[in-house]
Design an enzyme around this catalytic site. Structure first.
Site, PDB file in Angstrom:
ATOM      1  N   ASP A 209       0.859  -1.171   0.000  1.00 42.69           N
ATOM      2  CA  ASP A 209       0.000   0.000   0.000  1.00 42.69           C
ATOM      3  C   ASP A 209       0.895   1.221   0.000  1.00 42.69           C
ATOM      4  OD1 ASP A 209      -1.586   2.110   0.452  1.00 42.69           O
ATOM      5  OD2 ASP A 209      -2.674   1.239   2.143  1.00 42.69           O
TER       6      ASP A 209
ATOM      7  N   LYS B  45      19.104  -1.358   5.188  1.00 44.86           N
ATOM      8  CA  LYS B  45      19.150  -2.073   6.458  1.00 44.86           C
ATOM      9  C   LYS B  45      17.826  -2.789   6.738  1.00 44.86           C
ATOM     10  CE  LYS B  45      17.628   1.401   9.775  1.00 44.86           C
ATOM     11  NZ  LYS B  45      16.585   0.796  10.551  1.00 44.86           N
TER      12      LYS B  45
ATOM     13  N   TYR C  98      20.194   8.161   6.551  1.00 41.23           N
ATOM     14  CA  TYR C  98      20.696   9.350   7.247  1.00 41.23           C
ATOM     15  C   TYR C  98      21.858  10.004   6.497  1.00 41.23           C
ATOM     16  CZ  TYR C  98      17.623   9.949  11.080  1.00 41.23           C
ATOM     17  OH  TYR C  98      16.515  10.277  11.807  1.00 41.23           O
ATOM     18  N   LEU C  99      22.554   9.192   5.702  1.00 40.94           N
ATOM     19  CA  LEU C  99      23.666   9.768   4.930  1.00 40.94           C
ATOM     20  C   LEU C  99      23.165  10.643   3.787  1.00 40.94           C
ATOM     21  CD1 LEU C  99      26.108   6.730   4.813  1.00 40.94           C
ATOM     22  CD2 LEU C  99      26.281   8.808   6.180  1.00 40.94           C
ATOM     23  N   GLY C 100      21.871  10.550   3.505  1.00 41.15           N
ATOM     24  CA  GLY C 100      21.303  11.387   2.446  1.00 41.15           C
ATOM     25  C   GLY C 100      20.695  12.671   2.989  1.00 41.15           C
TER      26      GLY C 100
ATOM     27  N   HIS D  10      22.192   4.729  11.864  1.00 44.06           N
ATOM     28  CA  HIS D  10      22.058   6.167  11.612  1.00 44.06           C
ATOM     29  C   HIS D  10      22.996   7.005  12.487  1.00 44.06           C
ATOM     30  CE1 HIS D  10      18.773   4.764   9.356  1.00 44.06           C
ATOM     31  NE2 HIS D  10      17.819   4.853  10.269  1.00 44.06           N
TER      32      HIS D  10
ATOM     33  N   LYS E 288      22.038   8.931  21.809  1.00 45.30           N
ATOM     34  CA  LYS E 288      20.778   8.616  22.485  1.00 45.30           C
ATOM     35  C   LYS E 288      19.621   8.661  21.495  1.00 45.30           C
ATOM     36  CE  LYS E 288      19.925  12.840  25.165  1.00 45.30           C
ATOM     37  NZ  LYS E 288      20.222  14.034  24.377  1.00 45.30           N
TER      38      LYS E 288
ATOM     39  N   TYR F  26      23.506  26.207  15.016  1.00 46.12           N
ATOM     40  CA  TYR F  26      23.652  27.394  15.850  1.00 46.12           C
ATOM     41  C   TYR F  26      24.756  27.189  16.866  1.00 46.12           C
ATOM     42  CZ  TYR F  26      19.949  25.023  18.617  1.00 46.12           C
ATOM     43  OH  TYR F  26      19.179  24.120  19.298  1.00 46.12           O
TER      44      TYR F  26
HETATM   45  N1  LIG Z   1      16.713  26.486  14.702  1.00 47.94           N
HETATM   46  C1  LIG Z   1      16.701  26.244  15.987  1.00 47.94           C
HETATM   47  O1  LIG Z   1      16.202  25.251  16.419  1.00 47.94           O
HETATM   48  C2  LIG Z   1      17.303  27.261  16.847  1.00 47.94           C
HETATM   49  C3  LIG Z   1      16.984  27.377  18.185  1.00 47.94           C
HETATM   50  N2  LIG Z   1      17.500  28.382  18.918  1.00 47.94           N
HETATM   51  C4  LIG Z   1      17.149  28.646  20.289  1.00 47.94           C
HETATM   52  O2  LIG Z   1      18.318  28.510  21.054  1.00 47.94           O
HETATM   53  C5  LIG Z   1      17.986  28.308  22.393  1.00 47.94           C
HETATM   54  C6  LIG Z   1      18.822  27.269  22.972  1.00 47.94           C
HETATM   55  O3  LIG Z   1      18.689  26.136  22.176  1.00 47.94           O
HETATM   56  P1  LIG Z   1      18.975  24.707  22.727  1.00 47.94           P
HETATM   57  O4  LIG Z   1      20.212  24.683  23.523  1.00 47.94           O
HETATM   58  O5  LIG Z   1      18.912  23.777  21.611  1.00 47.94           O
HETATM   59  O6  LIG Z   1      17.716  24.411  23.626  1.00 47.94           O
HETATM   60  P2  LIG Z   1      17.569  23.908  25.107  1.00 47.94           P
HETATM   61  O7  LIG Z   1      17.918  24.919  26.083  1.00 47.94           O
HETATM   62  O8  LIG Z   1      16.206  23.345  25.144  1.00 47.94           O
HETATM   63  O9  LIG Z   1      18.639  22.799  25.294  1.00 47.94           O
HETATM   64  C7  LIG Z   1      18.440  21.625  24.756  1.00 47.94           C
HETATM   65  C8  LIG Z   1      19.362  20.653  25.457  1.00 47.94           C
HETATM   66  O10 LIG Z   1      19.081  20.569  26.820  1.00 47.94           O
HETATM   67  C9  LIG Z   1      18.520  19.307  27.137  1.00 47.94           C
HETATM   68  N3  LIG Z   1      17.365  19.502  27.982  1.00 47.94           N
HETATM   69  C10 LIG Z   1      16.149  19.966  27.635  1.00 47.94           C
HETATM   70  N4  LIG Z   1      15.338  20.004  28.711  1.00 47.94           N
HETATM   71  C11 LIG Z   1      16.074  19.587  29.744  1.00 47.94           C
HETATM   72  C12 LIG Z   1      15.828  19.404  31.105  1.00 47.94           C
HETATM   73  N5  LIG Z   1      14.620  19.684  31.637  1.00 47.94           N
HETATM   74  N6  LIG Z   1      16.831  18.960  31.881  1.00 47.94           N
HETATM   75  C13 LIG Z   1      18.045  18.699  31.355  1.00 47.94           C
HETATM   76  N7  LIG Z   1      18.336  18.830  30.074  1.00 47.94           N
HETATM   77  C14 LIG Z   1      17.374  19.267  29.283  1.00 47.94           C
HETATM   78  C15 LIG Z   1      18.135  18.706  25.828  1.00 47.94           C
HETATM   79  O11 LIG Z   1      18.238  17.346  25.954  1.00 47.94           O
HETATM   80  P3  LIG Z   1      17.231  16.363  25.203  1.00 47.94           P
HETATM   81  O12 LIG Z   1      17.381  16.628  23.750  1.00 47.94           O
HETATM   82  O13 LIG Z   1      17.689  15.037  25.627  1.00 47.94           O
HETATM   83  O14 LIG Z   1      15.852  16.624  25.687  1.00 47.94           O
HETATM   84  C16 LIG Z   1      19.180  19.306  24.903  1.00 47.94           C
HETATM   85  O15 LIG Z   1      20.385  18.618  24.994  1.00 47.94           O
HETATM   86  C17 LIG Z   1      16.520  27.954  22.404  1.00 47.94           C
HETATM   87  O16 LIG Z   1      15.831  29.060  22.887  1.00 47.94           O
HETATM   88  C18 LIG Z   1      16.197  27.700  20.957  1.00 47.94           C
HETATM   89  O17 LIG Z   1      14.862  28.066  20.682  1.00 47.94           O
HETATM   90  C19 LIG Z   1      18.385  29.209  18.369  1.00 47.94           C
HETATM   91  C20 LIG Z   1      18.764  29.103  17.106  1.00 47.94           C
HETATM   92  C21 LIG Z   1      18.222  28.158  16.234  1.00 47.94           C
HETATM   93  O1  LIG Z   2      15.429   3.635   9.868  1.00 42.54           O
HETATM   94  C1  LIG Z   2      14.601   4.132  10.590  1.00 42.54           C
HETATM   95  O2  LIG Z   2      14.443   5.466  10.601  1.00 42.54           O
HETATM   96  C2  LIG Z   2      13.206   6.017  10.982  1.00 42.54           C
HETATM   97  C3  LIG Z   2      13.447   7.496  11.179  1.00 42.54           C
HETATM   98  O3  LIG Z   2      13.784   8.064   9.966  1.00 42.54           O
HETATM   99  P1  LIG Z   2      13.581   9.639   9.750  1.00 42.54           P
HETATM  100  O4  LIG Z   2      14.127   9.891   8.407  1.00 42.54           O
HETATM  101  O5  LIG Z   2      12.128   9.908   9.886  1.00 42.54           O
HETATM  102  O6  LIG Z   2      14.337  10.302  10.834  1.00 42.54           O
HETATM  103  C4  LIG Z   2      12.645   5.372  12.212  1.00 42.54           C
HETATM  104  O7  LIG Z   2      11.342   5.849  12.454  1.00 42.54           O
HETATM  105  C5  LIG Z   2      12.584   3.874  12.020  1.00 42.54           C
HETATM  106  O8  LIG Z   2      12.170   3.262  13.222  1.00 42.54           O
HETATM  107  C6  LIG Z   2      13.922   3.338  11.626  1.00 42.54           C
HETATM  108  O9  LIG Z   2      13.792   1.986  11.238  1.00 42.54           O
END
Ligand SMILES: NC(=O)C1=CN([C@@H]2O[C@H](COP(=O)(O)OP(=O)(O)OC[C@H]3O[C@@H](n4cnc5c(N)ncnc54)[C@H](OP(=O)(O)O)[C@@H]3O)[C@@H](O)[C@H]2O)C=CC1
Ligand SMILES: O=C1O[C@H](COP(=O)(O)O)[C@@H](O)[C@H](O)[C@H]1O
Length: 800
Positions: free
Chosen positions: A32, A190, A221-223, A282, A371, A414
């Protein structure tokens, strides 16, 4: 013609590009096609699926990618696309399935026309995957198409959208029965096995029929655009390449987050788990490109040589470096074990965080945390490179630099930096230099990963495909931990539970912290202001203010602010109260104690008292700046020379006047309340006090003056505060206090009505002049005030 700036000559493929006379054959094309990409392949192929078979490149990805390339004119001239699968269906049915998955949301007539063209070059043939006769039939069909081609060479690109259980027979049959005279290539996806042994077995069998040169192993992911960009980002920028090592980088996180669970495909998923599904392929691919040495050239083999080298420096993952999770029902969503296709007691991880180490001189000691998880709080794939702390000594509590490469959604790069706040105070705030693709490359379409990879396969460019030795070394890193999770060498570990829609198990943050990650959660918070500025700066690489608590601003609200209010009240009770009642003392001094002295001379006592309240401002201000004391910012100044009776009235009316203007100022702005109150004070002087020196009007005057000047007392220090650098605040208030009362006293050397008239006029004129000065101050600072209103969290740019 001059070479185009930024060209990368060594990136060209070294193999023949399939430009014309090419057929693309998609094996497993009957599913499908409108279904989401993560459908079980059994539905697509009607195969009895052995337990370990999983979704692979589903046609729901392949055909839209082929159509995308066709639409953009990237497919070979006169290309033909043939679908092959077991399901019997006629061309009408096949085309119906095919087109139901091609997007044309706006019913664009051009796209509709392209879809019709695409249908014309797409045909379908049904046949088994095991039967030689069926493949001979397929070949006959291919030859019929090719007979229409003019050139002699026949090129065929086979795309296996099939489960691995039939990889080998299909690959064999294609090689034996459908191999063309020109270029032949085969694309597979894969899973390439379940561990080192099964992967070797699969690769070995495939190699019996297809050479490494002919084989294109997809890791989609390489694409992805940002993954492809990493080579350029790393090696075309000295700014990055020079600090790309253990000396500068503290830790790296590569994160994959999906906001949905297995939802219906738990049966498949349970055989594999998140590590095989995402980490081993990936995320490891991303890691290898992030950490490899500079290749000799950007040719496919040079790149893949470097990837293999760095992967070989990674030892197998330790149990202690791994955290496993499984989602449970929450937020109205079912848990993993609620999926009927999942064994009731499954310990399959749907979340994993695991730390890899690279034992080479560049990366020794740097933790790479991979992770990935299903049913998390958001959809996100990113690389987060956290730099080390700056050398201590000159800075305190300064946040770390971070380079974030957002792979999806909203591709962006960023860099979190520290910068001095603009203005006269010196303080570092974190900001982001933001390259968000949607803004910076607003005219460019970011290709789908499969589009990019199929095009590479047509070009014969292997750079973004997985080489056999790369795969082998990837399995070596993960096989021991996978066997441990499956309980092959003892009891299987039990994953930690996490609620559907959360960030993962609660143990995740301590886990990451253990490897040195420091989150500056109090510093980086998106707010409207940064968004507004980001919009203003659209189409440029911008520096946006990350909104940080402004530590040298006088706090407005909260426990800290109320403690300041309380402390100030205690201090004022015993100091400012006396000064405010000075009129009573002045009366006593002039009539009883110091009858020989003039009013002006006597007023110096009160003025000096007032001065002492504020006069130490420059010294206290320094201490305040140094030790963060807030008391100083809440001190108020007032001078008064009225009788005891009138003073009481003024003070009584001054009580609400201390509170209400503050509330109004919070709503309408300090100046917006202060200015009318100042002018109304002046008005009461001129229309009540000056013309009506009788008891009634004087009482009325006292009441109204108390009301309006109360606002003045409350708001003037606040306004001086926002318009002054903190270190000049006290001095400015103190100077005003020192000159005010003696000057007023000089107008009234003796107590005659005539002499008071001068003082009254002086008072009124001074208040009007004060109002005018406020207007001028307002006009000169209009721009800054507007800016401050846009961003209430940002400190006003302070005037010198
Ligand atoms: N295009 C974009 O997306 C851009 C974003 N920004 C802005 O920049 C600022 C900072 O960005 P960024 O550092 O990415 O954002 P965050 O401050 O949300 O930091 C994200 C990181 O902190 C971890 N984290 C989130 N919540 C928690 C928590 N409660 N306790 C501990 N760790 C936590 C996340 O882990 P995990 O992923 O595991 O949750 C991730 O590693 C934001 O305001 C964002 O909007 C700026 C430029 C561009
Ligand atoms: O290979 C896989 O990737 C997808 C995620 O791919 P994305 O391009 O959407 O990031 C994932 O959902 C799936 O479980 C896995 O087999």
């Amino acid at each position: 013609m001059a070479a185009k700036t930024g060209s990368i000559p060594s990136m060209g493929g070294s193999h023949a590009e399939l430009k014309d006379d090419t057929i693309i054959i998609v094996l497993g094309a009957s599913g499908d096609l409108a279904k989401k990409k993560h459908i079980v392949i059994a539905e697509l192929t009607e195969l009895p699926i052995p337990a370990c078979d999983v979704v692979i490149a589903p046609p729901s990805q392949t055909f839209p990618a082929l159509f995308g390339l066709f639409k953009m004119g990237y497919l070979p001239k006169d290309v033909h696309i043939i679908g092959y699968a077991r399901t019997k269906m006629d061309e009408v049915e096949y085309h119906k399935r095919l087109t139901s998955n091609l997007k044309n949301p706006d019913n664009d007539p051009e796209v509709s026309a392209k879809i019709e063209e695409f249908k014309k070059l797409s045909t379908y043939i049904a046949g088994s995957y095991e039967d030689t006769g069926a493949f001979k039939e397929l070949n006959k069909h291919l030859e019929e198409v090719e007979n229409k081609y003019t050139a002699k060479s026949r090129n065929r690109l086979f795309y296996l959208a099939l489960p691995p259980s039939v990889f080998i027979p299909v690959a064999k049959h294609l090689r034996v029965n459908c191999y063309a005279s020109g270029v032949n290539r085969i694309i597979i996806e894969k899973p390439f096995g379940k561990d080192s042994a099964s992967s070797r077995e699969l690769l070995g069998s495939l190699k019996e029929h297809w050479t490494e040169d002919e084989t294109f192993r997809i890791d989609h992911y390489l694409g992805k655009e940002m993954v492809k960009n990493m080579l350029v980002l790393r090696f075309a920028n000295v700014a990055f390449s020079s600090g790309w090592d253990k000396n500068s980088i503290s830790n790296v996180q590569i994160t994959f987050k999906e906001p949905f669970g297995t939802e219906g495909r738990g049966g498949y998923f349970d055989e594999f788990g998140i590590i095989r599904d995402v980490l081993q392929n990936h995320l490891l691919q991303v890691l290898s490109i992030l950490t490899m040495e500079r290749p000799v050239s950007f040719s496919a083999e040079d790149i893949r040589d470097e990837k293999v080298k760095v992967l070989r420096a990674i030892p197998p993952i330790e149990h202690g470096d791994t955290l496993l999770g499984q989602y449970v029902a929450a937020n109205g969503k079912p848990g993993y074990l609620d999926d009927e296709t999942v064994p009731y007691n499954s310990v399959c991880p749907t979340f994993a965080a695991t730390t890899l180490w690279i034992n080479n001189p560049r990366w020794e000691g740097v933790p790479f945390i991979l992770k990935a998880g299903k049913a998390l709080n958001e959809a996100k794939v990113e690389i987060r490179i956290q730099y080390k702390d700056v050398t201590q000594g000159i800075f305190k509590d300064i946040s770390r630099n971070e380079l974030v490469i957002r792979i999806q959604p909203t591709e962006s790069i960023y860099l979190k930096l520290n910068t001095k706040t603009p203005g006269l105070s010196t303080r570092a705030v974190p900001i982001e230099m933001d390259l968000t693709y949607k803004r910076r490359f607003s005219d460019s379409k970011i290709p789908e990963a499969y589009e990019s990879l199929i095009l590479d396969a047509l070009k014969g460019d292997h750079s973004n495909f997985v080489r056999d030795d790369e795969l082998d070394v990837a399995w070596k890193i993960f096989t021991p931990i996978l066997h441990w999770i499956e309980g092959k060498n003892g009891p299987a570990p039990k994953p930690l539970q996490y609620p559907y829609g959360s960030r993962g198990p609660k143990e995740l943050d301590p886990f990451i912290h253990k490897y040195g990650y420091r989150r500056s959660d109090n510093l980086y918070k998106a707010n409207e202001a940064s968004d507004a500025l980001a919009d203003l700066e659209a189409n440029t690489a911008t520096v946006l203010p990350a909104v940080a608590p402004v530590t040298d601003e006088i706090p407005d609200g909260g426990r800290q602010a109320w403690l300041v209010v309380f402390g100030s009240s205690l201090a004022m009770f015993s100091s400012f109260g006396i000064v405010n009642s000075y009129g009573v003392f002045q009366d006593y001094y002039t009539t009883t104690l110091l009858t020989q002295s003039s009013s002006s001379t006597i007023s110096i006592i009160g003025a000096f008292q007032l001065f002492l309240l504020y006069g130490l401002g420059p010294i206290v201000g320094r201490i305040f700046d140094t030790f963060g004391l807030r008391l100083y910012a809440n001190l108020h100044g007032v001078d008064s020379n009225l009788s005891q009776y009138l003073l009481a009235i003024i003070n009584a009316f001054g009580i609400p006047a201390r509170v209400i203007p503050g509330i109004l100022a919070d709503r309408f702005g300090v100046l917006e309340v202060l200015l009318p109150c100042t002018l109304l004070s002046a008005l009461t002087v001129f229309v009540l006090w000056l013309p009506f020196p009788s008891t009634g009007p004087i009482v009325a005057f006292s009441a109204l003056y108390g009301l309006f000047s109360g606002a003045f007392v409350t708001l003037l220090p606040a306004y001086v505060g926002v318009r002054s650098p903190v270190d000049k605040f006290g001095a400015r208030l103190a100077v005003a206090a020192l000159v005010g009362t003696p000057t007023a006293g000089a107008f009234v050397p003796t107590f005659t009505q005539q002499k008071f008239v001068h003082l009254i006029i002086f008072t009124g004129v001074l208040e009007v002049a004060g109002g005018v000065a406020l207007v001028l101050a307002h006009l000169t600072s209009l721009t800054e005030i507007r800016r401050a209103e846009v961003n209430r969290n940002e400190p006003l740019k302070i005037g010198a």
